[in-house]
Design a protein around this motif. Structure first.
Motif, PDB file in Angstrom:
ATOM      1  N   GLU A   1     -18.994 -12.603  42.821  1.00  0.00           N
ATOM      2  CA  GLU A   1     -17.977 -13.368  43.563  1.00  0.00           C
ATOM      3  C   GLU A   1     -16.794 -12.449  43.846  1.00  0.00           C
ATOM      4  O   GLU A   1     -16.420 -11.627  42.996  1.00  0.00           O
ATOM      5  CB  GLU A   1     -17.531 -14.591  42.763  1.00  0.00           C
ATOM      6  CG  GLU A   1     -18.582 -15.684  42.763  1.00  0.00           C
ATOM      7  CD  GLU A   1     -18.128 -16.965  42.084  1.00  0.00           C
ATOM      8  OE1 GLU A   1     -18.759 -18.003  42.332  1.00  0.00           O
ATOM      9  OE2 GLU A   1     -17.165 -16.920  41.296  1.00  0.00           O
ATOM     10  N   ILE A   2     -16.247 -12.606  45.003  1.00  0.00           N
ATOM     11  CA  ILE A   2     -15.150 -11.717  45.402  1.00  0.00           C
ATOM     12  C   ILE A   2     -13.989 -12.515  45.993  1.00  0.00           C
ATOM     13  O   ILE A   2     -14.156 -13.656  46.409  1.00  0.00           O
ATOM     14  CB  ILE A   2     -15.625 -10.660  46.446  1.00  0.00           C
ATOM     15  CG1 ILE A   2     -16.260 -11.363  47.654  1.00  0.00           C
ATOM     16  CG2 ILE A   2     -16.558  -9.648  45.844  1.00  0.00           C
ATOM     17  CD1 ILE A   2     -16.549 -10.461  48.831  1.00  0.00           C
TER      18      ILE A   2
ATOM     19  N   THR B   1     -14.134 -12.454  56.834  1.00  0.00           N
ATOM     20  CA  THR B   1     -15.016 -13.281  55.998  1.00  0.00           C
ATOM     21  C   THR B   1     -14.258 -14.510  55.491  1.00  0.00           C
ATOM     22  O   THR B   1     -13.163 -14.380  54.951  1.00  0.00           O
ATOM     23  CB  THR B   1     -15.503 -12.469  54.778  1.00  0.00           C
ATOM     24  OG1 THR B   1     -15.999 -11.229  55.249  1.00  0.00           O
ATOM     25  CG2 THR B   1     -16.568 -13.198  53.995  1.00  0.00           C
ATOM     26  N   GLN B   2     -14.833 -15.672  55.696  1.00  0.00           N
ATOM     27  CA  GLN B   2     -14.178 -16.911  55.281  1.00  0.00           C
ATOM     28  C   GLN B   2     -14.592 -17.284  53.858  1.00  0.00           C
ATOM     29  O   GLN B   2     -15.654 -16.872  53.388  1.00  0.00           O
ATOM     30  CB  GLN B   2     -14.557 -18.063  56.224  1.00  0.00           C
ATOM     31  CG  GLN B   2     -14.137 -17.856  57.665  1.00  0.00           C
ATOM     32  CD  GLN B   2     -12.626 -17.698  57.822  1.00  0.00           C
ATOM     33  OE1 GLN B   2     -11.852 -18.436  57.239  1.00  0.00           O
ATOM     34  NE2 GLN B   2     -12.209 -16.694  58.591  1.00  0.00           N
ATOM     35  N   VAL B   3     -13.758 -18.080  53.196  1.00  0.00           N
ATOM     36  CA  VAL B   3     -14.083 -18.543  51.845  1.00  0.00           C
ATOM     37  C   VAL B   3     -15.371 -19.369  51.918  1.00  0.00           C
ATOM     38  O   VAL B   3     -15.522 -20.224  52.790  1.00  0.00           O
ATOM     39  CB  VAL B   3     -12.926 -19.397  51.276  1.00  0.00           C
ATOM     40  CG1 VAL B   3     -13.312 -20.028  49.943  1.00  0.00           C
ATOM     41  CG2 VAL B   3     -11.681 -18.546  51.110  1.00  0.00           C
TER      42      VAL B   3
ATOM     43  N   LYS C   1     -20.253 -13.425  47.337  1.00  0.00           N
ATOM     44  CA  LYS C   1     -19.687 -14.653  47.883  1.00  0.00           C
ATOM     45  C   LYS C   1     -18.155 -14.616  47.808  1.00  0.00           C
ATOM     46  O   LYS C   1     -17.591 -14.355  46.738  1.00  0.00           O
ATOM     47  CB  LYS C   1     -20.219 -15.859  47.097  1.00  0.00           C
ATOM     48  CG  LYS C   1     -19.852 -17.186  47.716  1.00  0.00           C
ATOM     49  CD  LYS C   1     -20.357 -18.323  46.873  1.00  0.00           C
ATOM     50  CE  LYS C   1     -19.862 -19.635  47.454  1.00  0.00           C
ATOM     51  NZ  LYS C   1     -20.080 -20.744  46.544  1.00  0.00           N
ATOM     52  N   ALA C   2     -17.523 -14.869  48.935  1.00  0.00           N
ATOM     53  CA  ALA C   2     -16.059 -14.911  48.957  1.00  0.00           C
ATOM     54  C   ALA C   2     -15.603 -16.264  48.428  1.00  0.00           C
ATOM     55  O   ALA C   2     -15.949 -17.293  48.989  1.00  0.00           O
ATOM     56  CB  ALA C   2     -15.552 -14.688  50.366  1.00  0.00           C
ATOM     57  N   VAL C   3     -14.856 -16.249  47.324  1.00  0.00           N
ATOM     58  CA  VAL C   3     -14.405 -17.522  46.744  1.00  0.00           C
ATOM     59  C   VAL C   3     -12.901 -17.728  46.947  1.00  0.00           C
ATOM     60  O   VAL C   3     -12.347 -18.763  46.589  1.00  0.00           O
ATOM     61  CB  VAL C   3     -14.743 -17.611  45.239  1.00  0.00           C
ATOM     62  CG1 VAL C   3     -16.226 -17.677  45.028  1.00  0.00           C
ATOM     63  CG2 VAL C   3     -14.128 -16.451  44.473  1.00  0.00           C
ATOM     64  N   GLY C   4     -12.250 -16.743  47.505  1.00  0.00           N
ATOM     65  CA  GLY C   4     -10.809 -16.895  47.761  1.00  0.00           C
ATOM     66  C   GLY C   4     -10.345 -15.878  48.775  1.00  0.00           C
ATOM     67  O   GLY C   4     -11.003 -14.857  49.003  1.00  0.00           O
TER      68      GLY C   4
END
Lengths: 144, 400
Positions: free
Chosen positions: B148-149, B157-159, B171-174
């Motif tokens: 997670e990044i 890149t969207q959350v 996975k972008a979490v923020g």
């Protein structure tokens, strides 16, 4: 060809010529990298294609005398310009990093030129449609 | 009716004269508005950088390039990596005056799949971090899981979306707020995910990072100094007692940037004032000359019943219309230049650049518009007074 009568046509031609030429030169999107093109390249191609269509329609508008046809072309140009403004980043994705050329140069330049083109052709459409309506009214009145 | 339409008709009858005056007003508006927005953007960027660094001292390896590379990462987002032994962190923490330490690990991705750029990946220790977490909390409050990044604001890149790094789906979490600095282009993650990425890079045959795991090395140590201690003294002690490192005061790093920014802002302000004064002088001269040229025209208006007050109002209305058109043109052109190309300005100047918000920008636009309107009114006021006081009979007889 009277310049005063075709001032909108000339402005439309100039805006679309700058949009087309610029999209493949001065404000082109990111280039080829290791034999691969990124998403922004296809956005650039789409903008160039719309630019060419805008040039052709602007030329036709310049050499047409019929106000009805001129108004129709102006409306088409307005819609095409609006579409061009939406291509980078909205309809076709650009690169991931917003510091890349396609975000910093290509996108703002295309949006600005497309908005200018839309504004000119929108004004052209409005004025030409009003002119056409008036001439139809005068003709009908004369016939009556 | 005629009196109301007359100023506009007069202006339209002389299109070149009107266009020239509108151009001057537009130029003045663009200089005032553009200058204000550019200065505010640079100031915002500097304040944001200062807040965002959060640490009093940053320790990097002693190599000459490390400090420059750190500045490049922070200011321009140029990806870089440099390493020092992990045990140094404990020795740094033992220096008198050091309250908190947090190590970071810099990794540069191979070109991400979507584009031809490398991305700065920053691995940080969630347990000790005090520089990133306060900002992460604004967007993400949980702990980061495997792969997670958190992405900087400049990454599209969207959350909830994923990004492939060395073939690993992250996975972008923020997403962080924009800072106008190089920190906007970085990806933040835990050291566990960094290890996964290094393994993936080895599998892909990218050997440059093979022996440099976050288990053994770190890139930088962020330090918070205890209250009552002199930051410069603590930095000096670290440089004296810990070999192979260079302790840099974040304030000194910001000072260099602030000096450059101050010089640029000073230049912008000087140009803004110079354009304003020059435009005011040109407008005053233009209205004054026009008053002389149009004496007979105004004398005729006087004879057909215009009062002195109405003649004055006529001149001021024309000036107001010219300024209004100039303001509209100047604001549109500036807004289309300064805001969309903000990122380009940031890249070209190498300075943190953060555009002001909509409310502040509107404020700058209104201030510029008011300044141009007042300047235009004052420039034409004397001409209006002269024309309204002129002896109509004499003027008309002069032409005989």
């Amino acid at each position: 060809m009277k310049i005063k009568e075709n001032i909108f046509g000339i402005a439309e031609l100039l805006a679309s010529a700058v949009l087309t030429a610029g999209s493949v030169s001065v404000f082109a999107a990111c280039g080829e990298h290791e034999g691969k093109y990124m998403a922004c390249h296809w956005a650039q191609n789409a903008v160039t294609l719309i630019g060419v269509l805008l040039i052709i329609s602007a030329l036709i508008r310049l050499f047409t005398r019929d106000n009805g046809v001129r108004a129709g072309i102006a409306v088409t140009q307005f819609l095409l310009s609006a579409a061009a403004a939406l291509i980078p980043g909205t309809i076709i994705n650009l690169c991931m990093m917003e510091t890349m050329r396609c975000h910093t140069i290509f996108k703002p330049a295309v949006i600005i030129l497309a908005v200018i083109s839309a504004a000119v052709s929108g004004a052209d459409a409005f004025i030409t449609i009003r002119k056409t309506d008036r001439s139809v009214y005068v003709t009908e009145k004369a016939a009556a | 009716m005629l009196r109301k339409k007359l100023p506009l008709k007069n202006l339209l009858k002389k299109p070149f004269r009107t266009a020239a005056l509108v151009l001057i007003a537009a130029f003045m508006t663009a200089a005032l508005f553009g200058g204000s927005v550019a200065s505010a953007s640079l100031q915002n960027g500097l304040e944001s950088l200062e807040k965002r660094l959060g640490a009093d001292i940053i320790v990097v390896p002693e190599e000459a390039e490390a400090k420059i590379e750190l500045e490049n990462i922070l200011l321009q987002g140029t990806p870089a990596y440099f390493y020092m032994d992990k045990s140094l962190r404990e020795r740094i923490a033992a220096v008198d005056g050091v309250e908190l330490t947090s190590a970071q690990y810099f990794l540069v991705s191979a070109n991400a799949e979507c584009c031809s750029v490398q991305v700065q990946i920053i691995g940080f220790d969630e347990a000790t971090d005090f520089t990133i977490k306060p900002w992460l909390k604004e967007t993400y409050s949980d702990t980061l899981g495997e792969n997670e990044i958190i992405v900087g604001s400049s990454l599209s890149t969207q959350v909830g979306h994923s990004l492939k790094l060395y073939g690993v789906e992250c996975k972008a979490v923020g997403k962080l707020d924009a800072t106008g600095t190089g920190l906007d282009t970085a990806i933040y993650t835990t050291n566990d995910t960094v290890r996964t990425l290094i393994r993936a890079s080895q599998e892909k045959g990218i050997g440059v990072l093979a022996k440099q795991s976050p288990d053994d090395v770190i890139s930088s140590v962020y330090i918070k100094v205890k209250d009552g201690y002199d930051i410069a003294e603590v930095a000096g002690n670290i440089n004296l007692t810990v070999d192979g490192v260079e302790a840099v005061r974040t304030r000194s790093m910001i000072t260099d940037t602030a000096d450059r920014l101050s010089a640029i802002s000073g230049g912008i302000n000087a140009a803004r004032i110079a354009v304003w004064v020059l435009a005011a002088v040109i407008m005053t001269a233009a209205f004054s000359v026009l008053a002389g040229v149009r004496r007979r025209e105004f004398a005729v208006l006087r004879t057909i019943g215009f009062s002195r007050r109405q003649l004055g109002a006529e001149v001021l209305s024309e000036s107001g219309m010219i300024c209004a058109a100039g303001i509209a043109a100047g604001l549109i052109v500036t807004a289309l230049t300064v805001f969309p190309f903000g990122r380009l300005i940031e890249q070209r100047t190498g300075l943190p650049y953060l555009s002001p918000n909509a409310a502040a920008s509107t404020g700058y636009a209104l201030t510029a518009a008011a300044a141009v309107l007042i300047t235009g009114a004052l420039s034409s006021a004397y001409s209006a007074y002269r024309l309204s006081r002129a002896d109509t009979g004499n003027i008309l007889r002069e032409g005989d």
